[in-house]
Design an enzyme around this catalytic site. Structure first.
Site, mmCIF file in Angstrom:
data_model
loop_
_atom_site.group_PDB
_atom_site.id
_atom_site.type_symbol
_atom_site.label_atom_id
_atom_site.label_comp_id
_atom_site.label_asym_id
_atom_site.label_seq_id
_atom_site.Cartn_x
_atom_site.Cartn_y
_atom_site.Cartn_z
ATOM 1 N N CYS A 1 0.738 -1.323 0.060
ATOM 2 C CA CYS A 1 -0.225 -0.660 0.023
ATOM 3 C C CYS A 1 0.944 1.495 -0.353
ATOM 4 O O CYS A 1 1.885 1.376 1.261
ATOM 5 C CB CYS A 1 -0.571 -0.043 1.311
ATOM 6 S SG CYS A 1 -1.968 1.806 1.386
ATOM 7 N N ARG B 1 -0.156 4.881 2.815
ATOM 8 C CA ARG B 1 -0.098 4.373 4.809
ATOM 9 C C ARG B 1 -0.084 5.526 5.541
ATOM 10 O O ARG B 1 0.389 5.777 6.737
ATOM 11 C CB ARG B 1 1.115 3.111 4.993
ATOM 12 C CG ARG B 1 0.214 2.239 3.847
ATOM 13 C CD ARG B 1 0.977 0.941 4.630
ATOM 14 N NE ARG B 1 2.264 0.708 3.433
ATOM 15 C CZ ARG B 1 2.982 0.044 3.733
ATOM 16 N NH1 ARG B 1 3.603 -1.007 4.935
ATOM 17 N NH2 ARG B 1 4.672 -0.181 2.142
ATOM 18 N N TRP C 1 -9.210 5.748 -0.110
ATOM 19 C CA TRP C 1 -10.046 6.698 -1.128
ATOM 20 C C TRP C 1 -8.882 6.184 -2.034
ATOM 21 O O TRP C 1 -8.086 5.344 -1.950
ATOM 22 C CB TRP C 1 -9.956 8.130 -0.789
ATOM 23 C CG TRP C 1 -8.488 8.964 -0.442
ATOM 24 C CD1 TRP C 1 -7.533 8.810 -1.402
ATOM 25 C CD2 TRP C 1 -8.482 9.316 0.828
ATOM 26 N NE1 TRP C 1 -6.031 9.726 -0.307
ATOM 27 C CE2 TRP C 1 -7.174 9.370 0.714
ATOM 28 C CE3 TRP C 1 -8.944 9.145 1.946
ATOM 29 C CZ2 TRP C 1 -6.365 10.215 1.915
ATOM 30 C CZ3 TRP C 1 -8.247 9.777 3.281
ATOM 31 C CH2 TRP C 1 -7.112 10.209 2.725
ATOM 32 N N GLU D 1 -5.542 3.436 -10.404
ATOM 33 C CA GLU D 1 -6.298 2.527 -10.265
ATOM 34 C C GLU D 1 -7.205 1.759 -10.858
ATOM 35 O O GLU D 1 -7.602 1.019 -11.581
ATOM 36 C CB GLU D 1 -6.446 2.166 -8.696
ATOM 37 C CG GLU D 1 -5.515 1.888 -6.909
ATOM 38 C CD GLU D 1 -6.378 2.344 -5.888
ATOM 39 O OE1 GLU D 1 -6.396 3.045 -5.604
ATOM 40 O OE2 GLU D 1 -5.943 0.975 -5.857
HETATM 41 N N1 ARG Z 1 -6.891 -1.368 -6.701
HETATM 42 C C1 ARG Z 1 -7.854 -1.151 -5.625
HETATM 43 C C2 ARG Z 1 -9.068 -1.202 -6.807
HETATM 44 O O1 ARG Z 1 -9.197 -0.598 -8.157
HETATM 45 C C3 ARG Z 1 -8.706 -1.336 -5.011
HETATM 46 C C4 ARG Z 1 -6.835 -1.427 -3.705
HETATM 47 C C5 ARG Z 1 -7.399 -0.605 -2.369
HETATM 48 N N2 ARG Z 1 -7.442 0.435 -2.607
HETATM 49 C C6 ARG Z 1 -6.847 1.542 -2.180
HETATM 50 N N3 ARG Z 1 -7.061 2.971 -2.617
HETATM 51 N N4 ARG Z 1 -7.326 2.144 -0.763
HETATM 52 O O2 ARG Z 1 -10.752 -1.560 -6.854
#
Ligand code: ARG
Length: 388
Positions: free
Chosen positions: A85, A88, A258, A263
């Site tokens: 992560c 953090r 968030w 991602e």
């Molecule tokens: N990568 C994952 C997704 O696209 C989520 C993982 C956690 N990501 C976060 N920003 N807390 O759904």
């Protein structure tokens, strides 16, 4: 021959859990955690007194109960120890919803929905975890089969193509087998929750639409982008990992932060095994896709990511970009070092999926070790895909 022991056991055909009756807590793991908790929380009183009580409880019952403070600390440190992560820096701000008394499937479902409402905060997303009952010797805690509380279905057609999120085609098929009639059939139908309660039978639970905040994706300069009909949910809430604190497993402990735009823009919507949208975006941008060296993929990727970040910003929904988040992560590393701790990190996960070397996290190495408490996958237990 103890023939009477051969009683046929009815297990749900879809689940073949690794262990029916969880093992007793290992005292050395409990001790390690209690010592860590007291070392970082000197105001918490006598460590030896607490250790004696915990060891006695383990001797008597095979397990022990965390105090509310221990649970909160344990959950926050599990985040701090999440080597994949990048986000953090704010680990201390994790909100912990203690729902250890909830064991029924309906109860778990209702609390997952309540979690989503609280965590969404109308767009001001709050990092939150809900901790349900732990495993105990001879008593299995509930499990959530979904990888995340909100995910989109993937409907597999006869020709093998998938409408929706291809990553969840198997999960979608599982839900259908359990009796889910399916959604309206769009590319963004939210899946039901599949919750396995104490009786080991998985049950389906709909997440009400008003608990799901979504953002429609559009582009600041290309009006046609909105016509692609793309959207994504605001809250990534991971529900397929087990929270392990001091030897105790909390198999159902959904948590969220968030999003970092990449991602969604560089993985969920772009991966060939997900929504595979780069060719579509490139075509609408009028790029020459006949040769790789025009870098049409890269150019489409950037515009897709611009669109995601812009749309979340306009909708007033918390989201970070990978440059900002990379810098924050280095701040986090400095702080951890100053506190005298090693910060475990996995380079291959920390480096963002686009413009890696343009962010500072690329240009260094990390200590990639496993520290406890931690979030872990127990892959044998859930019929769903692994790490997200
Ligand atoms: N990568 C994952 C997704 O696209 C989520 C993982 C956690 N990501 C976060 N920003 N807390 O759904």
């Amino acid at each position: 021959m103890l023939a009477w022991l051969k009683i046929p056991v009815t297990t749900p055909d879809l689940a073949e859990p690794a262990s029916a009756a969880p093992d007793p807590v290992r005292p050395e793991q409990a001790e390690e955690f209690i010592r860590l908790y007291h070392a970082e929380n000197p105001e918490a009183g006598s460590v030896s007194r607490r250790l004696r009580a915990v060891m006695l409880e383990i001797l008597r019952t095979g397990t022990y109960q965390h105090t509310e403070d221990e649970l909160v600390f344990g959950a926050r440190v599990a985040w701090r120890n999440s080597n994949r992560c990048i986000g953090r820096l704010y680990w201390r701000s994790l909100r912990v919803r203690d729902r250890r008394d909830v064991r029924t499937a309906d109860g778990v479902a209702a609390e997952c929905v309540a979690h989503l409402r609280e965590a969404t905060g109308g767009g001001r997303i709050r990092p939150t975890i809900t901790v349900f009952a732990p495993d105990e010797p001879g008593r299995r805690a509930p499990r959530i089969w979904n990888e995340q509380l909100i995910r989109y279905a993937g409907y597999r057609a006869a020709d093998g193509s998938v409408i929706g999120d291809a990553r969840y085609a198997d999960f979608t098929a599982t839900a259908r087998r359990l009796g889910w009639p399916g959604g309206p059939g769009t590319r963004f139908d939210v899946l039901p929750l599949i919750i396995e309660a104490e009786d080991r039978r998985p049950t389906l639970h709909t997440v009400p639409g008003d608990a799901i905040l979504e953002v429609l994706i559009h582009h600041p300069h290309h009006p046609w982008f909105a016509e692609l009909g793309l959207r994504w949910h605001a809250v990534p809430a991971i529900s397929g990992m087990c929270l392990e604190i001091g030897g105790i497993c909390y198999p159902a402990a959904p948590f969220n932060g968030w999003y970092m735009g990449a991602e969604i823009g560089a993985r969920n919507l772009a991966d060939t095994g997900r929504y595979n949208l780069l060719p579509v975006v490139a075509e609408r941008l009028g790029l020459d896709t006949s040769r790789e060296r025009t870098l049409w993929r890269d150019r489409a990727l950037v515009e897709l990511n611009v669109a995601v970040l812009h749309s979340f910003a306009v909708a007033d929904v918390s989201m970070t970009d990978h440059h900002t988040e990379a810098r924050r992560f280095l701040t986090h590393l400095e702080r951890e070092e100053r506190a005298g701790r090693v910060c475990p990190a996995d380079w291959s996960w920390i480096v963002p999926p686009l413009s890696g070397a343009a962010t500072p996290v690329f240009h260094r190495y990390y200590d990639d070790l496993r520290l406890r408490p931690e979030f872990v996958y127990h892959p044998a237990e859930r019929p769903c895909p692994g790490p997200a």
